[in-house]
Design a protein around this motif. Structure first.
Motif, PDB file in Angstrom:
ATOM      1  N   SER A  10       3.146  -4.118  -0.184  1.00  9.68           N
ATOM      2  CA  SER A  10       3.274  -5.053   0.924  1.00  9.68           C
ATOM      3  C   SER A  10       2.162  -4.840   1.938  1.00  9.68           C
ATOM      4  O   SER A  10       1.566  -3.758   2.013  1.00  9.68           O
ATOM      5  N   ASP A  41       4.134  -1.571   8.847  1.00 13.34           N
ATOM      6  CA  ASP A  41       4.692  -2.860   8.482  1.00 13.34           C
ATOM      7  C   ASP A  41       5.868  -3.261   9.350  1.00 13.34           C
ATOM      8  O   ASP A  41       6.326  -4.397   9.287  1.00 13.34           O
ATOM      9  N   TYR A  98       4.442  -9.662   0.185  1.00 13.18           N
ATOM     10  CA  TYR A  98       4.609  -8.792  -0.975  1.00 13.18           C
ATOM     11  C   TYR A  98       3.764  -9.308  -2.131  1.00 13.18           C
ATOM     12  O   TYR A  98       3.519 -10.517  -2.255  1.00 13.18           O
TER      13      TYR A  98
END
Length: 217
Positions: A105, A216, A115
Motif C-alpha cells: 500500500s 499510511d 493497494y
C-alpha cells in the motif's frame, strides 16, 4: 433371632463395602478432574497461540475462516459434503493468505491509501486510480523475501486450521494416539518456527488485511 443376626451381619457387610466403592469413585473422579484441568490448560494455551499466529496473517482471511469453519464443519460433526466444503474453505483461505502476501500500500496525492500487487517492475495498483513515479515504484518491486513470507503464511494458516477443534473433529473424528500427538505438537512447532522466521526476516510491506504503517495512517 438368627435371622436378625444374619441381617445385622449383612447390614455391616453392606456398609463395609460402600466406602470402598466410594473411594474408588472418588479416586476416579479425581483423576478425571486432573485430566480435565490439563485439557483446559492445553485449550487455553491453544487459543493464545492461535491469537498470536493470527496476527501474522491477513485479517480478512482469518476472520472468514473463523466465522465459516463452525458452519461448514457442522460444529465438527461432518458428513462427506461438509468435509468437501471445509476442505474448500481451507484451500481458499490459505490461497488468499499466499496471494495477499504480495500486496502493498501507499498514499496518493490526496492522502488516500491505495493497494496493489508487487511485480518485477513495481507496484500494480488494483483500481488504477493512482500511479507511482518510476523511482518510487522500484521500492515496491517483487523480491525473494516475498515468496518466503507467502510460504510461511500458508504454513501459519495451516497451524491455525489445525488448532481449530471443529476442523480436527471433521477430518479426524476418532484419531489414534499417534495422530492425536501429531495434531497437538505439529501446529505448535510450525507456529514457533514461523514466528522466529518472521522476526529474523521481517517484511516492510503493508498489504491488504495487514496493519498499515505509521506513514499510511
Amino acid at each position: 433371632m438368627d435371622i436378625k443376626i444374619e441381617n445385622h451381619d449383612d447390614y455391616h457387610r453392606h456398609h463395609d463395602e460402600v466406602p470402598l466403592l466410594q473411594g474408588q469413585k472418588s479416586n476416579k473422579s479425581m483423576s478425571e478432574g486432573e485430566d480435565k484441568t490439563l485439557i483446559q490448560r492445553a485449550i487455553s494455551r491453544t487459543f493464545q497461540s492461535t491469537a498470536h499466529l493470527a496476527n501474522l496473517l491477513p485479517t480478512g482471511s482469518v476472520l472468514a475462516f473463523q466465522l465459516l469453519a463452525p458452519i461448514f464443519t457442522n460444529q465438527g460433526d461432518c458428513d462427506p459434503v461438509s468435509r468437501v466444503l471445509t476442505a474448500g474453505l481451507i484451500s481458499v483461505c490459505g490461497l488468499s493468505c499466499f496471494l495477499l502476501s504480495f500486496t502493498d500500500s501507499f498514499k496518493d496525492k490526496n492522502r488516500n491509501v491505495c493497494y496493489g500487487f508487487a511485480t518485477v517492475r513495481g507496484l500494480w495498483v488494483i483500481d488504477g486510480s493512482a500511479s507511482l513515479p518510476p523511482g518510487e515504484a522500484a521500492k515496491y518491486r517483487l523480491r525473494f523475501i516475498d515468496f518466503l513470507h507467502a510460504l510461511m503464511s500458508i504454513q501459519v494458516f495451516a497451524a491455525v486450521a489445525l488448532f481449530d477443534q471443529n476442523v480436527v473433529s471433521c477430518f479426524f473424528p476418532a484419531p489414534s494416539p499417534e495422530v492425536r500427538e501429531v495434531l497437538t505438537k505439529l501446529p505448535v512447532g510450525i507456529g514457533v518456527i514461523c514466528s522466529m522466521l518472521f522476526v529474523v526476516f521481517p517484511t516492510k510491506r503493508h498489504g491488504i488485511g495487514f496493519p498499515l504503517s505509521t506513514d499510511d495512517i
